[in-house]
Design a protein around this motif. Structure first.
Motif, PDB file in Angstrom:
ATOM      1  N   ALA A   1      -0.058  34.491 -29.258  1.00  0.00           N
ATOM      2  CA  ALA A   1      -1.192  34.846 -30.130  1.00  0.00           C
ATOM      3  C   ALA A   1      -0.651  35.136 -31.524  1.00  0.00           C
ATOM      4  O   ALA A   1       0.095  36.089 -31.714  1.00  0.00           O
ATOM      5  CB  ALA A   1      -1.903  36.073 -29.576  1.00  0.00           C
TER       6      ALA A   1
ATOM      7  N   ASP B   1       4.490  40.156 -37.709  1.00  0.00           N
ATOM      8  CA  ASP B   1       4.901  40.476 -36.334  1.00  0.00           C
ATOM      9  C   ASP B   1       4.755  39.273 -35.401  1.00  0.00           C
ATOM     10  O   ASP B   1       5.694  38.902 -34.683  1.00  0.00           O
ATOM     11  CB  ASP B   1       4.086  41.658 -35.783  1.00  0.00           C
ATOM     12  CG  ASP B   1       4.217  42.896 -36.653  1.00  0.00           C
ATOM     13  OD1 ASP B   1       5.245  43.008 -37.357  1.00  0.00           O
ATOM     14  OD2 ASP B   1       3.306  43.736 -36.640  1.00  0.00           O
TER      15      ASP B   1
ATOM     16  N   ALA C   1      -1.732  30.161 -30.406  1.00  0.00           N
ATOM     17  CA  ALA C   1      -3.197  30.310 -30.452  1.00  0.00           C
ATOM     18  C   ALA C   1      -3.571  31.194 -31.629  1.00  0.00           C
ATOM     19  O   ALA C   1      -2.922  32.202 -31.896  1.00  0.00           O
ATOM     20  CB  ALA C   1      -3.675  30.965 -29.156  1.00  0.00           C
ATOM     21  N   HIS C   2      -4.634  30.803 -32.316  1.00  0.00           N
ATOM     22  CA  HIS C   2      -5.143  31.641 -33.415  1.00  0.00           C
ATOM     23  C   HIS C   2      -6.653  31.800 -33.245  1.00  0.00           C
ATOM     24  O   HIS C   2      -7.352  30.854 -32.874  1.00  0.00           O
ATOM     25  CB  HIS C   2      -4.817  31.006 -34.775  1.00  0.00           C
ATOM     26  CG  HIS C   2      -5.348  31.808 -35.928  1.00  0.00           C
ATOM     27  ND1 HIS C   2      -4.753  32.977 -36.353  1.00  0.00           N
ATOM     28  CD2 HIS C   2      -6.442  31.634 -36.729  1.00  0.00           C
ATOM     29  CE1 HIS C   2      -5.441  33.476 -37.374  1.00  0.00           C
ATOM     30  NE2 HIS C   2      -6.474  32.681 -37.613  1.00  0.00           N
TER      31      HIS C   2
ATOM     32  N   HIS D   1     -11.878  35.027 -36.860  1.00  0.00           N
ATOM     33  CA  HIS D   1     -13.079  35.869 -36.726  1.00  0.00           C
ATOM     34  C   HIS D   1     -14.123  35.555 -37.798  1.00  0.00           C
ATOM     35  O   HIS D   1     -15.251  35.993 -37.711  1.00  0.00           O
ATOM     36  CB  HIS D   1     -12.706  37.348 -36.876  1.00  0.00           C
ATOM     37  CG  HIS D   1     -11.633  37.797 -35.947  1.00  0.00           C
ATOM     38  ND1 HIS D   1     -10.309  37.850 -36.316  1.00  0.00           N
ATOM     39  CD2 HIS D   1     -11.687  38.211 -34.663  1.00  0.00           C
ATOM     40  CE1 HIS D   1      -9.592  38.274 -35.294  1.00  0.00           C
ATOM     41  NE2 HIS D   1     -10.405  38.503 -34.272  1.00  0.00           N
TER      42      HIS D   1
ATOM     43  N   GLU E   1     -14.180  46.258 -35.810  1.00  0.00           N
ATOM     44  CA  GLU E   1     -12.804  45.993 -35.357  1.00  0.00           C
ATOM     45  C   GLU E   1     -12.792  45.858 -33.836  1.00  0.00           C
ATOM     46  O   GLU E   1     -12.133  44.985 -33.287  1.00  0.00           O
ATOM     47  CB  GLU E   1     -11.906  47.178 -35.742  1.00  0.00           C
ATOM     48  CG  GLU E   1     -11.428  47.165 -37.169  1.00  0.00           C
ATOM     49  CD  GLU E   1     -10.142  46.367 -37.339  1.00  0.00           C
ATOM     50  OE1 GLU E   1      -9.487  46.076 -36.339  1.00  0.00           O
ATOM     51  OE2 GLU E   1      -9.836  46.018 -38.493  1.00  0.00           O
TER      52      GLU E   1
ATOM     53  N   ARG F   1     -11.748  42.636 -31.603  1.00  0.00           N
ATOM     54  CA  ARG F   1     -10.643  42.673 -30.644  1.00  0.00           C
ATOM     55  C   ARG F   1     -11.110  42.172 -29.273  1.00  0.00           C
ATOM     56  O   ARG F   1     -10.423  41.393 -28.608  1.00  0.00           O
ATOM     57  CB  ARG F   1     -10.128  44.103 -30.539  1.00  0.00           C
ATOM     58  CG  ARG F   1      -8.903  44.251 -29.676  1.00  0.00           C
ATOM     59  CD  ARG F   1      -8.416  45.683 -29.655  1.00  0.00           C
ATOM     60  NE  ARG F   1      -8.125  46.185 -30.977  1.00  0.00           N
ATOM     61  CZ  ARG F   1      -8.579  47.335 -31.459  1.00  0.00           C
ATOM     62  NH1 ARG F   1      -9.346  48.104 -30.734  1.00  0.00           N
ATOM     63  NH2 ARG F   1      -8.246  47.730 -32.668  1.00  0.00           N
TER      64      ARG F   1
ATOM     65  N   TYR G   1      -9.508  38.898 -27.345  1.00  0.00           N
ATOM     66  CA  TYR G   1      -8.874  38.881 -26.016  1.00  0.00           C
ATOM     67  C   TYR G   1      -9.612  37.942 -25.062  1.00  0.00           C
ATOM     68  O   TYR G   1      -8.989  37.281 -24.225  1.00  0.00           O
ATOM     69  CB  TYR G   1      -8.780  40.299 -25.438  1.00  0.00           C
ATOM     70  CG  TYR G   1      -7.593  41.065 -26.008  1.00  0.00           C
ATOM     71  CD1 TYR G   1      -6.295  40.611 -25.819  1.00  0.00           C
ATOM     72  CD2 TYR G   1      -7.774  42.227 -26.746  1.00  0.00           C
ATOM     73  CE1 TYR G   1      -5.201  41.282 -26.347  1.00  0.00           C
ATOM     74  CE2 TYR G   1      -6.689  42.921 -27.286  1.00  0.00           C
ATOM     75  CZ  TYR G   1      -5.405  42.444 -27.075  1.00  0.00           C
ATOM     76  OH  TYR G   1      -4.329  43.106 -27.597  1.00  0.00           O
TER      77      TYR G   1
ATOM     78  N   THR H   1       1.756  38.794 -27.335  1.00  0.00           N
ATOM     79  CA  THR H   1       1.296  39.246 -28.656  1.00  0.00           C
ATOM     80  C   THR H   1       2.463  39.903 -29.396  1.00  0.00           C
ATOM     81  O   THR H   1       3.448  40.324 -28.789  1.00  0.00           O
ATOM     82  CB  THR H   1       0.144  40.258 -28.552  1.00  0.00           C
ATOM     83  OG1 THR H   1       0.601  41.409 -27.861  1.00  0.00           O
ATOM     84  CG2 THR H   1      -1.075  39.680 -27.864  1.00  0.00           C
TER      85      THR H   1
ATOM     86  N   ASP I   1       3.108  49.579 -34.091  1.00  0.00           N
ATOM     87  CA  ASP I   1       1.719  49.567 -33.588  1.00  0.00           C
ATOM     88  C   ASP I   1       1.551  50.623 -32.505  1.00  0.00           C
ATOM     89  O   ASP I   1       0.532  51.302 -32.415  1.00  0.00           O
ATOM     90  CB  ASP I   1       1.382  48.208 -32.946  1.00  0.00           C
ATOM     91  CG  ASP I   1       1.291  47.100 -33.973  1.00  0.00           C
ATOM     92  OD1 ASP I   1       0.631  47.297 -34.996  1.00  0.00           O
ATOM     93  OD2 ASP I   1       1.910  46.043 -33.750  1.00  0.00           O
TER      94      ASP I   1
HETATM   95  N1  LIG Z   1      -6.629  36.493 -35.355  1.00  0.00           N
HETATM   96  C1  LIG Z   1      -5.692  36.519 -34.434  1.00  0.00           C
HETATM   97  N2  LIG Z   1      -5.389  35.421 -33.734  1.00  0.00           N
HETATM   98  C2  LIG Z   1      -4.439  35.426 -32.765  1.00  0.00           C
HETATM   99  N3  LIG Z   1      -3.751  36.530 -32.416  1.00  0.00           N
HETATM  100  C3  LIG Z   1      -4.001  37.666 -33.071  1.00  0.00           C
HETATM  101  C4  LIG Z   1      -4.982  37.737 -34.115  1.00  0.00           C
HETATM  102  N4  LIG Z   1      -5.006  39.006 -34.573  1.00  0.00           N
HETATM  103  C5  LIG Z   1      -4.094  39.687 -33.871  1.00  0.00           C
HETATM  104  N5  LIG Z   1      -3.479  38.907 -32.962  1.00  0.00           N
HETATM  105  C6  LIG Z   1      -2.419  39.278 -32.003  1.00  0.00           C
HETATM  106  O1  LIG Z   1      -2.511  40.677 -31.744  1.00  0.00           O
HETATM  107  C7  LIG Z   1      -1.337  41.334 -32.196  1.00  0.00           C
HETATM  108  C8  LIG Z   1      -1.735  42.688 -32.776  1.00  0.00           C
HETATM  109  O2  LIG Z   1      -2.512  42.505 -33.906  1.00  0.00           O
HETATM  110  P1  LIG Z   1      -3.203  43.696 -34.633  1.00  0.00           P
HETATM  111  O3  LIG Z   1      -2.319  44.880 -34.609  1.00  0.00           O
HETATM  112  O4  LIG Z   1      -3.785  43.187 -35.891  1.00  0.00           O
HETATM  113  O5  LIG Z   1      -4.362  43.857 -33.618  1.00  0.00           O
HETATM  114  P2  LIG Z   1      -5.173  45.109 -33.159  1.00  0.00           P
HETATM  115  O6  LIG Z   1      -6.539  44.913 -33.678  1.00  0.00           O
HETATM  116  O7  LIG Z   1      -4.436  46.358 -33.463  1.00  0.00           O
HETATM  117  O8  LIG Z   1      -5.178  44.730 -31.624  1.00  0.00           O
HETATM  118  P3  LIG Z   1      -4.753  45.585 -30.363  1.00  0.00           P
HETATM  119  O9  LIG Z   1      -5.907  46.328 -29.884  1.00  0.00           O
HETATM  120  O10 LIG Z   1      -4.354  44.521 -29.380  1.00  0.00           O
HETATM  121  O11 LIG Z   1      -3.653  46.503 -30.838  1.00  0.00           O
HETATM  122  C9  LIG Z   1      -0.720  40.371 -33.188  1.00  0.00           C
HETATM  123  O12 LIG Z   1       0.676  40.567 -33.282  1.00  0.00           O
HETATM  124  C10 LIG Z   1      -1.052  39.030 -32.603  1.00  0.00           C
HETATM  125  O13 LIG Z   1      -0.153  38.703 -31.554  1.00  0.00           O
END
Ligand SMILES: Nc1ncnc2c1ncn2[C@@H]1O[C@H](COP(=O)(O)OP(=O)(O)OP(=O)(O)O)[C@@H](O)[C@H]1O
Length: 339
Positions: free
Chosen positions: A35, A41, A63-64, A67, A103, A107, A111, A128, A134
């Motif tokens: 992801a 990161d 994968a991307h 949003h 947010e 999320r 997922y 991820t 984090d």
């Molecule tokens: N738009 C995206 N597409 C694909 N993967 C993503 C995306 N945003 C975040 N991720 C994955 O999630 C990881 C954590 O991202 P981030 O800290 O921005 O998310 P978060 O909102 O805090 O999510 P989490 O609840 O999982 O902590 C990234 O390192 C990446 O692997």
């Protein structure tokens, strides 16, 4: 190549190696979906895995999830697509039909999409780029929300994402400074999320103001210390959760049929830490919202009252009724002792 060497070492530790969470050199070739948001990161993670792809016999894909909540989100997705192409990896994109409102909903959608893409492309693993940084933010954030050990044991190395698909976070002992150093060292362009510096988000204030303040004034090794707390609590939580599950399996103290009920006496014999988990697991099956502290305490209060017809209502339609020797969970409509 200081950071590259450091991170490769961290991921290949002999004891408790994060990469041992992923299958290695199995047949058929294990398929792993990475992801990638485009940030430092997940970019670092993808590059590190690609560097070791041949050694471990992985099939990797990127994968991307777009949003669509920023004007430049299409450019962000294009950036990740180019990065995947540079690495010689397949690229899979999902674009939101409806822009998520928060947010949390973003999320949730993300997922869901990651699970769906993994299933469709036959990947048993989604990875991820969550880092130690984090983990520390999540742990502190949950502490301020009054969370118990479960919230402080923030971010697991591995959990089930959906049937047959595992979510793995190999960078949980790597700091954000290290992923940034790695990307610079390897000259990989990262996508800077324009909202990362926006201090109106609580999460950003925590990252940019609170944590640096605590590091400067209390403990320069704060990240390591808090991550260690999370690591320790994770196993404590796992143990207690298993104990609570055993309670349901070993004792005929619970009836899951309508109306579901728990036997007071055997519950009362358990230590309070376990009583709380048992009740949370029990209520978790029936309450529509996430079971909170008040729900559990309200339920447990029924163990201490003498009045046979005492009841504890929950938000929504359910109420717990003391009906000796049971506490019964039923619809408010079915009970006229509502308090
Ligand atoms: N738009 C995206 N597409 C694909 N993967 C993503 C995306 N945003 C975040 N991720 C994955 O999630 C990881 C954590 O991202 P981030 O800290 O921005 O998310 P978060 O909102 O805090 O999510 P989490 O609840 O999982 O902590 C990234 O390192 C990446 O692997």
């Amino acid at each position: 190549m200081q950071f590259t060497k450091l991170l490769r070492t961290k991921l290949n530790l002999v004891m408790r190696s994060p990469l041992s969470l992923l299958p290695q050199n199995t047949s058929p070739e294990p398929k792993i979906l990475i992801a990638v948001s485009g940030g430092q990161d997940s970019i670092c993670l993808a590059k590190l895995l690609q560097m070791q792809q041949a050694k471990f016999g992985w099939h990797l894909a990127i994968a991307h999830c777009d949003h669509r909540w920023r004007e430049d989100s299409q450019a962000n997705a294009d950036h990740v697509a180019r990065f995947a192409q540079d690495l010689g990896l397949d690229f899979i994109l999902r674009t939101a039909d409806i822009v998520p409102k928060s947010e949390a909903s973003a999320r949730h959608w993300r997922y869901e999409m990651l699970a769906e893409m993994a299933k469709k492309h036959d990947c048993g693993y989604v990875v991820t780029g969550h880092t130690r940084s984090d983990r520390v933010e999540t742990c502190l954030y949950n502490l301020m929300r009054g969370s118990g050990a479960d919230g402080l044991a923030a971010l697991s190395w591995r959990r089930s994402l959906t049937d047959g698909i595992e979510l793995v976070r190999p960078l949980l002992n790597v700091s954000r400074a290290e992923t940034a150093g790695f990307c610079m060292e390897n000259q990989i362009a990262i996508w800077e999320d324009s909202t990362n510096a926006d201090l109106s988000y609580r999460r950003n204030r925590l990252r940019l103001e609170t944590i640096p303040y605590l590091q400067a004034n209390f403990n320069p090794q704060l990240e390591v210390a808090i991550a260690q707390t999370a690591e320790l609590l994770q196993e404590d939580v796992r143990y207690l959760e298993n104990q609570a599950q055993n309670f349901f399996q070993e004792n005929i103290t619970v009836v899951w049929n309508e109306p579901p009920r728990l036997q007071c006496e055997l519950l009362r014999e358990q230590p309070l830490a376990l009583q709380r988990r048992i009740v949370r697991q029990f209520l978790g099956r029936y309450l529509k919202h996430q079971v909170n502290f008040e729900d559990v305490e309200r339920f447990l209060n029924l163990l201490t009252v003498q009045n046979r017809s005492q009841s504890s209502p929950f938000t929504g339609q359910l109420v717990a009724m003391l009906e000796h020797p049971w506490i019964v969970l039923q619809s408010r409509l079915a009970n006229n002792h509502d308090t």
